[in-house]
Design an enzyme around this catalytic site. Structure first.
Site, PDB file in Angstrom:
ATOM      1  N   GLU A   1      -5.363   4.529 -10.581  1.00  0.00           N
ATOM      2  CA  GLU A   1      -6.144   3.312 -10.418  1.00  0.00           C
ATOM      3  C   GLU A   1      -7.373   3.334 -11.314  1.00  0.00           C
ATOM      4  OE1 GLU A   1      -6.847   3.242  -6.244  1.00  0.00           O
ATOM      5  OE2 GLU A   1      -4.716   3.449  -5.878  1.00  0.00           O
TER       6      GLU A   1
ATOM      7  N   ARG B   1       0.075   4.574   3.014  1.00  0.00           N
ATOM      8  CA  ARG B   1       0.094   4.240   4.433  1.00  0.00           C
ATOM      9  C   ARG B   1       0.437   5.381   5.374  1.00  0.00           C
ATOM     10  NH1 ARG B   1       3.947  -0.606   4.683  1.00  0.00           N
ATOM     11  NH2 ARG B   1       4.363  -0.124   2.496  1.00  0.00           N
TER      12      ARG B   1
ATOM     13  N   CYS C   1       0.829  -1.212   0.000  1.00  0.00           N
ATOM     14  CA  CYS C   1       0.000   0.000   0.000  1.00  0.00           C
ATOM     15  C   CYS C   1       0.861   1.259   0.000  1.00  0.00           C
ATOM     16  CB  CYS C   1      -0.901  -0.016   1.227  1.00  0.00           C
ATOM     17  SG  CYS C   1      -1.795   1.512   1.403  1.00  0.00           S
TER      18      CYS C   1
ATOM     19  N   TRP D   1      -9.000   6.423  -0.190  1.00  0.00           N
ATOM     20  CA  TRP D   1      -9.518   7.149  -1.339  1.00  0.00           C
ATOM     21  C   TRP D   1      -8.666   6.810  -2.549  1.00  0.00           C
ATOM     22  CZ3 TRP D   1      -7.983   9.755   3.126  1.00  0.00           C
ATOM     23  CH2 TRP D   1      -6.730  10.370   3.076  1.00  0.00           C
TER      24      TRP D   1
END
Ligand SMILES: Cc1cc2nc3c(=O)[nH]c(=O)nc-3n(C[C@H](O)[C@H](O)[C@H](O)COP(=O)(O)OP(=O)(O)OC[C@H]3O[C@@H](n4cnc5c(N)ncnc54)[C@H](O)[C@@H]3O)c2cc1C
Ligand SMILES: NC(=O)c1ccc[n+]([C@@H]2O[C@H](COP(=O)([O-])OP(=O)(O)OC[C@H]3O[C@@H](n4cnc5c(N)ncnc54)[C@H](OP(=O)(O)O)[C@@H]3O)[C@@H](O)[C@H]2O)c1
Ligand SMILES: Cc1cc2nc3c(=O)[nH]c(=O)nc-3n(C[C@H](O)[C@H](O)[C@H](O)COP(=O)(O)O)c2cc1C
Length: 1236
Positions: free
Chosen positions: A414, A241, A238, A409
């Protein structure tokens, strides 16, 4: 959720991959399901390195270091930086740099990887990683905490595999649960810094015993929240973070059905969406138990259906074709469009799945347009705002949560890069390129790259235009490096999966591309798990019938997706959002106001209320909404039950990891939605220079800690308008809270704020009853101790002596008490004694005669019970519940010892009284006062009426006894500065008490007696006094006897100094100390006349004679024939002497008594400093420093000197500013103006 493979969307700030790609059958794809060619993990040597523009010496990368475990001084062995010479150590194993043979050779490997090598795991502590752009290096030590093996083997690096492994569906063996639990509990208690507390020991024992007995245990809510955050923090894949500590966790472990799951998810979506201002949120359902799981079958809470067409093409999202089939098999009929939101399929406790339509109003979607290409909008593209991954398993402390949806979010790539343009997804790149007029027949036109960029631009532009949170990949990459930096500092490393962290477009121009990363696995963690429908079908098959044939998906069909009403959903939502109301109070008003706030918040939140001193500061990081109501005491200080909270907050400011906002987070990442919302209301008095100072201080600190102030500090001045200010503030803050948490509901608001009006003050007598207990009442000291959460002791009166002359007309008494040698009553000179007085018998009797006794005898011990109604499925159930506010006692004892019957009733109480008269005039008058406007304030100030007077004035009111017991404020203890030295009078406490008797209306009103001082003045030898000592550590005699001291205490302000000089006399008399004393002690006392109220005249003289005092200055203010002199005048008269005495010898100044005197003395010091050569600014700084260094000490009693005059003046100043006198004059109070 994407990067670098196909399919699944991400939760951009938590880019943990879902298993979407693998869940889609290959025929469901129009395009090849193969992932986009991923740059092979670039830590691998060989051809993949060719794509990296760094010198070959970097290729050997992450070799574990040799012995450097703190026992040896060998530096980390960094092969990479040693160039060719280190190459000779041999090639890496299987191409995995972490698996260089040299290190692998150091011992047997676990899973074949040197990081896992048993010997290196024991010895190797450091791995250096480098940023090739900035040259910055880290040494990672955190990897040693890794708790599971990585999947690489000696032959293969699995670094770019989509699903390295999936969680098992089998129950965990006890030993595994225990080992994870122990690690986790240790980590949690380290985090809250209570590892060495009995709390830790107790919890560990409890957990171990539970696992031993049942194979599992229950995480506390705080552990769960911490674990959830840590799972995010540990997610190597991720990029977002940096926000880890700001995850909102909803504990939904109490749900048991699918529809309850749905309600929780609905609340999650509304809360997290927050009208576009997205908040990172997780909802945790009950953990796996006996193999029965709570599962969200969807990969994401919100996703679009994919419909496979007969020709092999797909309408909608190809990633969801298989799941769409699942939904259809359950009876769902999709509309067949490109962007149909899929229903939620939920199974609770291993039961059959149920399907729920998400109300579209809850699903925020953004339609795409482009800032420059008008044609873009016509493509009809859109996407949902909330990326919420729902298929992962959350693993905390050995407990497996199979249902734990969470969201962050989006990062723009993406959607723009993956969802819209991946060939196996919406595959829009070509259409966009064509729209741009690019040549799509040749790679050389770079049409794909350019189309992707424009798609991303359109997504960013549209999200921003719609006010929906989204991040670009550059900022995310920057923030990730910042996060690595933080993590390096805080815990010595940051597991990170380069393959996932580098964004899917423009990799090399983001800084993460150039950052080496070390990938390892820590727990708590998120785990991949098998698709729910796959394991569910298999289970059903074996459970239901062995002959059952599994053809595709085989569920009981549900005719129609269940839709729950929005009102019901909102209701459920309201109960989820927690609000914490904290109060700190000295005389009880803040608690009363906090209670009112609680009643209001109950309408839309899940509030809890507690005193600051009971609050666990480690909860702060988990708060959604914090509301504080507090007074200010001393001189700008917290009330005593707010002190520990204040100290804890200050400590927290120094604790970077636990500070609310992660202080080191880049500014643009401290987003509004991530912060704890708070609002503070302060009670104070404008008679004090530092008006509401503590409340303002808290507000400032919470901002510094990263909180989000939702409303400005409210200020309630006790000299006028405190109630109205509070009501207005509450209305505003409540409204704002509803907005902030998307709970706007006019009905809720109206109902809630009714509580603040007279209309809301209803009292149904029939809901209360008294029950005789056949018991003796509890001992008063014990009862008071329970109520006040203090150890209250019964002291015995030795003597009470009037210190003033009989002609004075006032009295100041010396009260001597025996403590019976109780340890709890130990004290130092300067400390306070809190005394619980009794109300005057005559007042109690006057009230009892006007009370509706509801069937009880005033002297019989009873308990009060309240009838409660609960709505259940079987209808409304009524039950009686004991009201535990007071210990069991008679009505008379309650009115005499526990309840405050002399402070003027609050507006609410007057409104309640109005319910108990049928006389229209009285009702109207009471309700007018109850509105709490300036009319009430003036009435209160002018008459200071007590309850007995009001009941006599409003003679038709018959007040129910239950109302008295349940609603009157508590009688608060009064503080007194201890006036003795424990060394001079062991086992005794002496007090110097001014007996308060006053008449309001400039002497024209009714005469009132101060409760405690009058009660003390009537005590006889042997009488008991319920009391406890309270340390005033900042008002103690300096430990060094050669420190010069100046004491200033006019009137009863002399009280603590008697203890001081007694102590000094004792010190001097102690032979051991002979000759050691060198410092001067000067005393400034003030009184009206030498012959009337110069209390302790002889004792002072004796102390002077015995050299315990070196100087004594007395200021007489009303000495016949002399000019009025105050203590501060005398200070100024000896300005230079004084300056030398204190400033040149590190002396200490002690001031005690009334607040206006204290402020006069403070000003005098500023003047003295200026007269001795300091500038105004220097003088101010010097005084502030002295306060901070505890060289200038104040002990403030309140507004005691000329109370009426001072408060009248202040009120007049206020009224002149905000005048509404016409109304004031129109209201004629009926309180008897005649002096009694
Ligand atoms: C830290 C500390 C130390 C203290 N030490 C001492 C001490 O050593 N000796 C000492 O005597 N006191 C001391 N006090 C004050 C003491 O605590 C009580 O406030 C005082 O004794 C009055 O209490 P009571 O119960 O007799 O009066 P209460 O029943 O509490 O009545 C007092 C209240 O009556 C009202 N009132 C008083 N005078 C008037 C007026 N003229 N007009 C209108 N309203 C009026 C005010 O609202 C006042 O607060 C100290 C206070 C503090 C906070
Ligand atoms: N909580 C309470 O309500 C409470 C507590 C304790 C005492 N009291 C009441 O307050 C009164 C105070 O009693 P006390 O014996 O402590 O004091 P006091 O005898 O009233 O006053 C002591 C001396 O201080 C002087 N003084 C007044 N204002 C001053 C100022 N701003 N700066 C410096 N000195 C000032 C007085 O002068 P003046 O001649 O100008 O007054 C007097 O000389 C008593 O009447 C008592 O009833 C009330
Ligand atoms: C000894 C004493 C000191 C006080 N100090 C301050 C102060 O510094 N600033 C202020 O605004 N109010 C001060 N006050 C006023 C209180 O804050 C005010 O009475 C408040 O309404 C009390 O609320 P509580 O009952 O919740 O403690 C003081 C009151 C007393 C009796």
């Amino acid at each position: 959720m994407q990067k670098p493979h196909t399919g699944s969307k991400v939760n951009s700030n938590c880019r943990i991959k879902t298993n979407q790609r693998l869940t889609v059958t290959s025929q469901a794809y129009r395009h090849s399901p193969s992932p986009r060619p991923v740059p092979a993990p670039q830590l691998i040597i060989g051809q993949s390195m060719k794509r990296r523009e760094h010198p070959p010496k970097t290729t050997k990368n992450l070799i574990m270091n040799g012995e450097c475990n703190g026992k040896t001084s060998s530096p980390p062995n960094d092969i990479r930086n040693d160039g060719d010479s280190k190459k000779s150590q041999g090639p890496t194993v299987g191409g995995c740099p972490v698996m260089s043979r040299s290190s692998a050779q150091q011992g047997p490997t676990v899973g074949g990887c040197p990081v896992m090598s048993k010997s290196s795991a024991q010895h190797q502590q450091f791995v250096k990683i480098q940023n090739f752009s900035s040259g910055k290096q880290y040494v990672d030590t955190l990897h040693q905490k890794r708790e599971t093996t990585v999947t690489c083997s000696e032959q293969r690096c699995f670094g770019s595999m989509m699903f390295p492994e999936k969680a098992s569906t089998d129950p965990r063996p006890k030993e595994v649960v225990l080992s994870h639990a122990v690690d986790f509990i240790n980590e949690y208690y380290d985090h809250i810094k209570k590892r060495s507390s009995p709390l830790y020991e107790g919890r560990m024992k409890e957990v171990q015993e539970s696992i031993e007995a049942t194979g599992t245990y229950k995480l506390t809510e705080k552990e769960l929240i911490f674990g959830a955050k840590m799972a995010w923090r540990n997610s190597a894949r991720c990029i977002g973070r940096i926000q880890w500590s700001r995850l909102q966790v909803f504990d939904a472990r109490n749900v048991s059905t699918a529809s309850e799951m749905f309600q929780a998810i609905y609340s999650h979506i509304v809360y997290a969406t927050n009208k576009g201002n997205i908040r990172s949120t997780m909802t945790v359902f009950p953990p796996r138990a006996n193999g029965k799981d709570f599962r969200v079958w969807n990969n994401q809470l919100i996703s679009y259906a994919g419909y496979a067409q007969p020709d092999g093409s797909i309408i909608g999202d190809p990633a969801n074709v298989e799941f769409t089939e699942v939904c259809k098999s359950l009876g769902w009929k999709g509309a067949g469009g490109n962007f149909d939101v899929l229903p939620l399929v939920l199974s609770a406790n291993g039961k059959e799945p149920e399907m729920f339509d998400l109300p579209l109003s809850a699903v925020l979607q953004v339609e795409f347009s482009h800032p420059s290409f008008d044609w873009f909008a016509a493509l009809g593209l859109k996407w949902y705002a909330l990326p919420a991954v729902s298929c992962l398993l959350l693993d905390i402390g050995g407990i497996e949560f199979t249902g734990a949806p969470f969201n962050g979010w989006y990062m723009v790539t993406e959607i723009g890069g993956r969802d819209l343009c991946d060939p196996q997804r919406y595959d829009m790149a070509k259409k966009i390129a064509q729209g741009m007029g690019l040549d799509t027949n040749s790679y050389a036109s770079l049409w794909k790259d350019r189309a992707l960029i424009e798609a991303n631009l359109a997504v960013l532009y549209s999200f921003q235009k719609a006010g929906v949170t989204i991040a670009d990949h550059h900022s995310m990459a920057d923030s990730f490096l910042k996060h690595m930096d933080n993590e390096q500092r805080l815990r010595g490393g940051c597991p990170a999966d380069w393959v996932w962290i580098v964004p899917p477009i423009s990799g090399g121009i983001t800084p993460v591309f150039h950052q080496e990363m070390l990938n390892y696995k820590l727990r708590p963690s998120f785990e991949y798990q098998a698709d729910a429908w796959k394991i569910h079908s298999v289970k059903k098959k074996t459970e239901e019938s062995p002959k059952h044939k599994m053809k595709g998906i085989t569920f009981k069909k549900i005719a129609k997706a269940v839709s729950l009403s929005t009102a019901m959903m909102n209701n459920a939502m309201a109960k989820r959002i927690k609000a914490t109301i904290l109060y700190a109070t000295e005389t009880g008003k803040s608690e009363y106001f906090a209670d009112r706030l609680y009643e209001v918040y109950k309408y839309a939140f899940n509030p809890r209320i507690m005193c600051m001193e009971e609050y666990d500061i480690t909860d702060l990081e988990n708060e959604n909404l914090l509301l504080i109501v507090t007074s200010t005491f001393g001189n700008g200080n917290p009330p005593s039950n707010g002190e520990s909270f204040y100290e804890n907050l200050q400590e927290l400011m120094l604790d970077e990891e636990r500070s609310l906002m992660n202080l080191s987070m880049p500014k643009n990442y401290r987003k509004k939605h991530d912060k704890i919302r708070f609002a503070v209301f302060g009670l104070g008095s404008k008679a004090y220079v530092k008006f509401c100072a503590f409340a303002k201080d808290l507000d400032r600190i919470l901002i510094r800690l990263g909180g989000e102030r939702i409303f400005k500090v409210g200020e309630g001045d006790e000299l006028g308008g405190q109630d109205v200010s509070f009501n207005n503030w509450t209305r505003d803050v409540f409204k704002k809270s509803l907005e902030e948490f998307c709970l706007e509901d006019d009905e809720n608001y109206k109902e809630a704020v009714k509580m603040l009006t007279t209309e809301g003050q209803q009292w149904d007598k029939s809901n209360w009853r008294f029950v005789e207990t056949n018991k003796k009442g509890i001992d008063v000291s014990e009862g008071l101790g329970t109520i006040n959460k203090k150890t209250v002791s019964a002291c015995k009166i030795l003597s009470v002596e009037n210190l003033q002359s009989e002609q004075s007309g006032r009295s100041t008494i010396l009260v001597k008490m025996s403590t019976g040698g109780l340890d709890d009553m130990d004290y130092e000179p300067g400390d306070h004694l809190a005394i619980f007085p009794a109300n005057e018998d005559s007042l109690v009797n006057r009230i009892i005669t006007r009370t509706d006794l509801q069937g009880i005898q005033p002297d019989v011990v009873t308990k009060l019970e309240k009838q409660e109604m609960k709505t259940t499925l079987l209808g409304t159930v009524k039950s009686w519940k004991v009201e535990n506010r007071l210990p069991q006692c008679s009505l008379r004892t309650a009115l005499s010892r526990y309840l405050d019957i002399t402070s003027p009733p609050t507006p609410d109480f007057l409104a309640l009284l109005a319910n108990f008269t049928d006389n229209e005039d009285e009702k109207k008058n009471l309700n007018t006062l109850a509105a709490g406007t300036s009319l009430y304030e003036d009435w209160k100030f002018e008459h200071h009426p007590n309850l007995a007077e009001i009941l006599e004035e409003y003679s038709t009111v018959e007040i129910p006894a239950s109302l008295l017991i349940a609603e009157l404020p508590m009688l608060k203890p009064r503080y007194y500065s201890i006036s003795s030295s424990p060394r001079m009078f062991p086992g005794e406490i002496h007090l110097t008490v001014a007996v308060v008797i006053y008449t309001t209306r400039e002497g024209q009103g009714v005469e009132h007696n101060g409760v405690c001082s009058t009660w003390l003045s009537t005590r006889k030898q042997g009488d008991e006094v319920a009391a406890y000592t309270k340390s005033a550590s900042t008002f103690h005699i300096p430990s060094n006897p050669s420190t010069p001291v100046v004491m200033i205490g006019p009137g009863t302000g002399i009280a603590p100094f008697r203890g001081f000089w007694q102590d000094r006399v004792h010190y001097l008399n102690d032979k051991q100390n002979n000759g050691k004393l060198s410092a001067d002690w000067k005393l400034y006392f003030g009184c009206r006349r030498s012959d009337m109220d110069h209390i302790y005249k002889d004792e002072m003289q004796d102390a002077l004679n015995g050299e315990a005092l070196t100087d004594l200055f007395t200021a007489y203010s009303r000495e016949p024939g002399q000019q009025k002199t105050y203590v501060q005048d005398m200070l100024i008269q000896s300005s230079s002497k004084f300056y030398n005495h204190i400033m040149n010898n590190d002396g200490h100044i002690f001031v005690c008594g009334d607040v206006s005197m204290a402020s006069g003395v403070y000003k005098a010091f500023l003047q003295i400093l200026e007269e001795n050569g300091l500038t105004k600014e220097e003088a101010k700084t010097t005084m502030s420093n002295m306060l901070r260094e505890h060289r200038y000490h104040e002990d403030i009693f309140g507004v005691t000197l000329r109370t009426d005059e001072v408060t009248r003046q202040l009120r007049e100043n206020e009224t002149n500013e905000t005048s509404d006198t016409s109304q004031q004059l129109a209201f004629k109070t009926r309180i008897n103006p005649a002096k009694k």
